[in-house]
Design an enzyme around this catalytic site. Structure first.
Site, short mmCIF file in Angstrom:
data_model
loop_
_atom_site.label_atom_id
_atom_site.label_comp_id
_atom_site.label_asym_id
_atom_site.label_seq_id
_atom_site.Cartn_x
_atom_site.Cartn_y
_atom_site.Cartn_z
N CYS A 142 11.78 -14.23 -0.19
CA CYS A 142 11.08 -14.89 -1.29
C CYS A 142 12.07 -15.52 -2.27
O CYS A 142 11.66 -16.30 -3.14
CB CYS A 142 10.16 -13.89 -2.00
SG CYS A 142 10.97 -12.36 -2.40
N GLY A 152 -1.13 1.07 -4.93
CA GLY A 152 -2.39 0.39 -4.63
C GLY A 152 -3.53 1.06 -5.35
O GLY A 152 -3.67 2.28 -5.29
N ASP A 161 11.04 -7.16 -15.23
CA ASP A 161 11.57 -6.93 -13.88
C ASP A 161 11.63 -8.22 -13.09
O ASP A 161 12.55 -8.46 -12.32
CB ASP A 161 10.73 -5.87 -13.15
CG ASP A 161 9.25 -6.17 -13.21
OD1 ASP A 161 8.80 -7.03 -12.45
OD2 ASP A 161 8.54 -5.56 -14.04
N TYR A 169 10.72 -3.76 -8.39
CA TYR A 169 9.44 -3.57 -9.05
C TYR A 169 8.57 -2.46 -8.47
O TYR A 169 7.99 -1.66 -9.20
CB TYR A 169 8.64 -4.89 -9.00
CG TYR A 169 7.21 -4.75 -9.49
CD1 TYR A 169 6.90 -4.76 -10.84
CD2 TYR A 169 6.17 -4.57 -8.58
CE1 TYR A 169 5.60 -4.62 -11.29
CE2 TYR A 169 4.86 -4.42 -9.02
CZ TYR A 169 4.57 -4.44 -10.37
OH TYR A 169 3.29 -4.28 -10.80
N ASN A 226 1.23 0.46 5.82
CA ASN A 226 1.68 -0.31 4.67
C ASN A 226 2.46 -1.49 5.20
O ASN A 226 3.41 -1.31 5.95
CB ASN A 226 2.58 0.58 3.79
CG ASN A 226 3.30 -0.19 2.69
OD1 ASN A 226 4.37 0.20 2.27
ND2 ASN A 226 2.73 -1.28 2.24
N GLY A 227 2.03 -2.69 4.86
CA GLY A 227 2.74 -3.88 5.32
C GLY A 227 1.79 -5.03 5.50
O GLY A 227 0.70 -5.07 4.92
N CYS A 266 0.86 -1.18 0.00
CA CYS A 266 0.00 0.00 0.00
C CYS A 266 0.90 1.23 0.00
O CYS A 266 2.12 1.13 0.05
CB CYS A 266 -0.86 0.05 1.25
SG CYS A 266 -1.90 -1.41 1.46
#
Ligand code: SF4
Length: 456
Positions: A426, A29, A342, A241, A99-100, A2
């Site tokens: 990731c 967002g 990307d 990104y 945001n998170g 966000c």
């Protein structure tokens, strides 16, 4: 993921500045958005859609303090109900957006439930607000935020507005600094935002809010306090990104990082032309073509009114966004094309684009990803939660249909960003923050297409 904004402005233009700043971070967002401020009354306007849609007929309010939010959902199923900011009356009259992604959401929700605090939404921003409000009842702001940091696991960069006296803004960032957060002051105006571009708009100098730090913005008075410290774990995907190329995060230019990501890609095939996948991969394609002395062309044109495909909430919407790409056939016909993207997440976009370029007459299509293979889910706010959804994790990269696929190396990524202390969970499965078992349950539920936590 966000975007958040907090503004304190002495001549009561905070809501107007918040609105303008939200537009500069709309890329973070597009699901819903909202603004919260107060004069004699609390004013909360939020809704589903882009900032220009939700606020098209808004009579901009006058207020010294305001917070705003654009939302990209990672939890919850109802965009109207889950739109931020949220507000509670007690104590003070307190609003918050963040945001998170809260990794121990279900445990904390149950804890609040036992204390008779009921939540209206499935949004973790409302949960964070309630934990903060609870801690503020018996503590000063610093102590309250410190207690929040001890209780809440995961990623959260938050802005809160407090309705005491004329209003103040409280800004805090999780102890790992996973999501970005900057602030700055100029001519009696204080701002905090997810990205520096929001402050650039008002010529405000930018500093990073440090991981585990709280900043209180009050009239002409800024108080900072470093409360908690863990190892820094800034999300590498912000540079790859998510953030705008004209943003600077942790002192590192996103644009420079993307150019360098392109330069660091290995080249092992003969190439006639380098073509970026618009828009994020453009700097990487430029860096790549400069590095190897190759011709660089725009071969794919995107309808600018289509949203970013990755942050669209459903597979169906992502497919629609991909269909807004068109090929300039003369640039690819009969050529060996290096297609620079990307990242490769689900493979949906890549498969479609490779096929578009082949159908336009390319002799060969070699796909390059400026990010290493995405193998593990993210629990900190990026929507690739299931290994099953990640094409690299499934070992199915050959189904994309390219003549070759070349990924960035881990070393190349680190060097391009220029920071050692990054979250790369990731990519390598090394999670900086513990994720509770219930969060794994949510993930499994999501794999079954039901975003419901059975334990709540
Ligand atoms: S797991 Fe990946 S996407 Fe998620 S915060 Fe870490 S680096 Fe970013």
């Amino acid at each position: 993921m966000c975007g958040i904004i907090g503004v304190l402005e002495e001549t009561d233009f905070a809501p107007q500045m918040t609105l303008e700043s939200l537009m500069s971070i709309q890329h973070r967002g597009q699901d819903s958005c909202g603004i919260l401020c107060h004069n004699e009354n609390v004013i909360l306007k939020k809704g589903v859609g882009l900032v220009t849609e939700v606020f098209s007929n808004w009579n901009t309010q006058r207020s010294r303090a305001a917070i705003g939010h654009v939302r990209y959902p990672t939890i919850g199923t109802d965009p109207a109900r889950d739109a931020q900011p949220f507000y509670v009356n007690y104590p003070y009259g307190l609003g918050l957006c963040h945001n998170g992604n809260i990794a121990n959401y279900c445990e904390l929700k149950e804890e609040l439930y036992q204390k008779k605090r009921r939540l209206l939404s499935q949004c973790d921003g409302e949960l964070l607000l309630n934990v903060f409000a609870e801690e503020l009842i018996d503590n000063d702001i610093f102590q309250a935020v410190e207690n929040v940091m001890k209780r809440v696991l995961g990623s959260y960069s938050a802005v809160s507005v407090m309705a005491d006296k004329k209003g103040k803004i409280i800004v805090f960032r999780d102890p790992w600094g996973i999501r970005p957060l900057v602030f700055g002051t100029r001519d009696g105006c204080c701002m905090a935002a997810s990205e520096s571009v929001a402050l650039d708009k008002f010529d405000t100098p930018v500093s990073d809010v440090r991981p585990g730090e709280v900043i209180i913005l009050d009239s002409g008075n800024i108080q900072r306090n470093q409360l908690q410290r863990e190892r820094n774990a800034h999300c590498m995907f912000e540079w790859v990104y998510f953030s705008r190329p004209d943003s600077v995060i942790e002192g590192k230019s996103v644009y420079e990082a993307r150019l360098e990501l392109g330069r660091n890609l290995r080249l092992e095939s003969d190439i006639d032309v380098v073509i970026p996948v618009p828009d994020t991969a453009r700097p990487a394609a430029l860096g790549f073509s400069e590095q190897y002395g190759l011709k660089h062309r725009e071969g794919l044109i995107k309808n600018r009114y289509a949203g970013r495909s990755f942050i669209m909430a459903t597979q169906e919407k992502r497919q629609q966004a991909v269909s807004k790409l068109n090929v300039i056939k003369s640039e690819v016909r009969g050529k060996r094309v290096a297609l620079i993207d990307d990242s490769i997440v689900r493979g949906t976009t890549s498969r479609k684009i490779v096929s578009l370029i082949r159908n336009a007459g390319a002799r060969e299509v070699h796909l390059f990803s400026s990010c290493p293979p995405l193998l593990y889910p993210c629990f900190y706010g990026i929507d690739f939660p299931s290994k099953r959804e990640l094409i690299a994790s499934r070992g199915e990269i050959s189904t994309i249909g390219a003549d070759s696929v070349t990924y960035q190396t881990m070393d190349g990524l680190r060097k391009a960003i220029g920071l050692e202390d990054l979250c790369m969970a990731c990519l390598n499965g090394e999670y900086p923050v513990e994720c509770c078992t219930t969060q794994f349950e949510i993930m499994r539920e999501k794999e079954r297409e039901e975003i419901v936590c059975q334990e709540c």
